[in-house]
Design a protein around this motif. Structure first.
Motif, short mmCIF file in Angstrom:
data_model
loop_
_atom_site.label_atom_id
_atom_site.label_comp_id
_atom_site.label_asym_id
_atom_site.label_seq_id
_atom_site.Cartn_x
_atom_site.Cartn_y
_atom_site.Cartn_z
N ALA A 182 -3.82 3.81 0.75
CA ALA A 182 -5.23 3.49 0.36
C ALA A 182 -5.19 2.52 -0.71
O ALA A 182 -5.97 1.36 -0.78
N GLY A 183 -4.51 2.49 -1.60
CA GLY A 183 -4.23 1.65 -2.75
C GLY A 183 -3.44 0.63 -2.46
O GLY A 183 -3.85 -0.60 -3.01
N VAL A 184 -2.49 0.77 -1.69
CA VAL A 184 -1.76 -0.60 -1.28
C VAL A 184 -2.69 -1.38 -0.43
O VAL A 184 -2.63 -2.62 -0.62
N TRP A 185 -3.62 -0.85 0.19
CA TRP A 185 -4.45 -1.83 1.05
C TRP A 185 -5.51 -2.53 -0.14
O TRP A 185 -5.56 -3.74 -0.02
N ALA A 186 -5.94 -1.78 -1.00
CA ALA A 186 -6.90 -2.27 -2.20
C ALA A 186 -6.04 -3.55 -2.80
O ALA A 186 -6.93 -4.62 -2.98
N TYR A 187 -4.89 -3.19 -3.21
CA TYR A 187 -4.23 -4.44 -3.75
C TYR A 187 -4.01 -5.59 -3.21
O TYR A 187 -4.37 -6.77 -3.56
N HIS A 188 -3.78 -5.49 -1.82
CA HIS A 188 -3.83 -6.87 -0.98
C HIS A 188 -5.17 -7.44 -0.54
O HIS A 188 -5.05 -8.56 -0.86
N ALA A 189 -5.96 -6.47 -0.22
CA ALA A 189 -7.14 -7.16 -0.14
C ALA A 189 -7.81 -7.98 -1.10
O ALA A 189 -8.63 -8.91 -1.24
N TRP B 7 -1.36 9.09 -6.87
CA TRP B 7 -0.97 8.30 -5.89
C TRP B 7 -1.54 7.05 -5.42
O TRP B 7 -1.20 6.03 -5.17
N PHE B 8 -3.04 7.36 -5.56
CA PHE B 8 -3.82 6.05 -5.21
C PHE B 8 -3.51 4.90 -6.46
O PHE B 8 -3.34 3.73 -5.93
N THR B 9 -3.07 5.42 -7.49
CA THR B 9 -2.85 4.34 -8.64
C THR B 9 -1.81 3.77 -8.16
O THR B 9 -1.57 2.48 -8.44
N ARG B 10 -0.70 4.47 -7.91
CA ARG B 10 0.64 3.84 -7.68
C ARG B 10 0.39 2.77 -6.44
O ARG B 10 1.11 1.67 -6.53
N GLY B 11 -0.41 3.03 -5.53
CA GLY B 11 -0.56 2.06 -4.68
C GLY B 11 -1.15 0.71 -4.88
O GLY B 11 -0.69 -0.36 -4.51
N ILE B 12 -2.10 0.89 -5.66
CA ILE B 12 -3.04 -0.17 -6.05
C ILE B 12 -2.34 -0.90 -7.39
O ILE B 12 -2.62 -2.27 -7.00
N GLU B 13 -1.43 -0.35 -8.09
CA GLU B 13 -0.57 -1.08 -8.84
C GLU B 13 0.59 -1.80 -8.25
O GLU B 13 0.86 -2.98 -8.57
N SER B 14 1.12 -1.40 -7.31
CA SER B 14 2.35 -1.89 -7.02
C SER B 14 2.10 -2.78 -5.62
O SER B 14 2.98 -3.56 -5.20
N GLY B 15 1.03 -2.29 -4.81
CA GLY B 15 0.86 -2.93 -3.37
C GLY B 15 2.14 -2.93 -2.43
O GLY B 15 2.00 -3.32 -1.55
N LYS B 16 3.19 -1.61 -2.83
CA LYS B 16 4.03 -1.22 -2.13
C LYS B 16 4.16 -0.17 -1.10
O LYS B 16 4.09 0.69 -1.80
N MET B 17 4.14 -0.01 0.23
CA MET B 17 4.40 1.03 0.80
C MET B 17 5.45 1.81 0.34
O MET B 17 5.58 3.27 0.32
N SER B 18 6.61 1.08 -0.02
CA SER B 18 7.97 2.15 -0.48
C SER B 18 7.62 2.88 -1.70
O SER B 18 8.34 3.73 -2.03
N ALA B 19 6.61 2.31 -2.54
CA ALA B 19 5.97 2.89 -3.61
C ALA B 19 5.43 4.42 -3.39
O ALA B 19 5.00 5.30 -4.06
#
Ligand SMILES: [Zn+2]
Length: 293
Positions: A214-221, A272-284
């Motif tokens: 969800a965070g990865v999505w937010a980063y890219h969006a 984990w949400f923070t990890r996603g939104i800060e990195s934008g990477k699925m691998s994170a």
């Protein structure tokens, strides 16, 4: 959150107000039986925020889900329904974002359908109920939301803000991504051979990864469409905090039973949400190999 005027998805089906009875009512689950403790904990957790989607349903049905018998023609929500437009716009944003991310990996993103319902509705995972909260059914690859859940978020958890509401959808879409890349099936298979505590621990990793996605999505969006406004990330973090298993259990029973966690603690969900939104990477988002969650 800035969303108005952005593209809306064609993949929203409006079933509000047309529950068809679902074959006599009640849960349509078959398969193996599970301990009553599991059911109670799952139901308590899912009542309070349900984000216990797939996990709860597959837990209860414990096997390949029955194929839905109903293929009613999908109807779109009315154009003047602001909440439905919001959901369609967020779904469209996840479609655009994940299509691009899959393309970069050399894959193809298959868009999920999102069903709006009230009360209960038929799904390939059994009868979906609003008390479960929003959930994803891997067997039909559809996301189910009763919008009254957002009212519950505001009233019971004092979590408000459109981005917090979007996060809930993005988390369910995260489960769809897990289905597409084969992670949910692997986890389901592994869980069948485990003790309840081990199976719950694996569910936590699955849920935290959905938070990270969800965070990865937010980063890219946000990079592409500039959706975030001041306070938005905080509101999503508030949501993640409010719906951690430890917080939910404390509210429900006054104490915490870590072995019965299926979603992760508040701190873990935030992390984990923070990890996603800060990195934008699925691998994170590899929660399965993380030593510390
Ligand atoms: Zn979930």
């Amino acid at each position: 959150m800035r969303w108005e005027g952005n593209r809306e998805s064609d993949n929203v089906e409006d079933r509000r107000g047309d529950y068809d009875g679902g074959g006599g009512g009640g849960f349509g689950f078959g398969g193996r039986s599970v301990g009553i403790g599991t059911v109670v904990v799952a139901l308590v957790a899912s009542y309070f925020l349900g984000i216990n989607p797939a996990t709860l349903l597959s837990l209860l049905s414990g096997g390949p889900a029955p194929v839905p018998t109903q293929q009613a023609p999908a109807h779109r929500p009315p154009a003047d329904d602001r909440m439905a437009r919001f959901v369609s716009t967020v779904l469209a944003d996840t479609e655009d974002t994940w299509t691009e991310l899959f393309r970069e990996r050399g894959g193809q993103y298959v868009k999920p359908k999102l069903v709006l319902f009230t009360g209960r509705t038929r799904t390939a995972c059994g009868i979906g109920q609003s008390a479960t909260g929003p959930f994803y059914c891997p067997a039909d690859q559809e996301i189910y939301i009763d919008l009254s859940f957002y009212q519950l978020m505001k009233e019971r958890f004092r979590v408000s803000g459109e981005f917090a509401e979007a996060y809930v959808i993005a988390h369910e879409v995260g489960h769809h991504v897990q289905k597409l890349i084969g992670i949910s099936d692997k986890v389901d298979n592994a869980r069948r051979r485990m003790s309840e505590a081990q199976a719950n621990a694996l569910s936590v990793r699955l849920e935290l990864q959905a938070d990270c996605f969800a965070g990865v999505w937010a980063y890219h969006a946000d990079r592409t469409r500039n959706i975030l406004e001041e306070g938005d990330i905080e509101s999503a973090l508030n949501a993640a905090t409010a719906i951690g298993d430890d917080t939910l259990q404390r509210q429900a029973q006054g104490y915490v039973v870590p072995d019965s966690f299926t979603h992760g603690t508040s701190a873990q969900r935030v992390r984990w949400f923070t990890r996603g939104i800060e990195s934008g990477k699925m691998s994170a988002c590899n929660t399965f190999e993380a030593r510390q969650l």
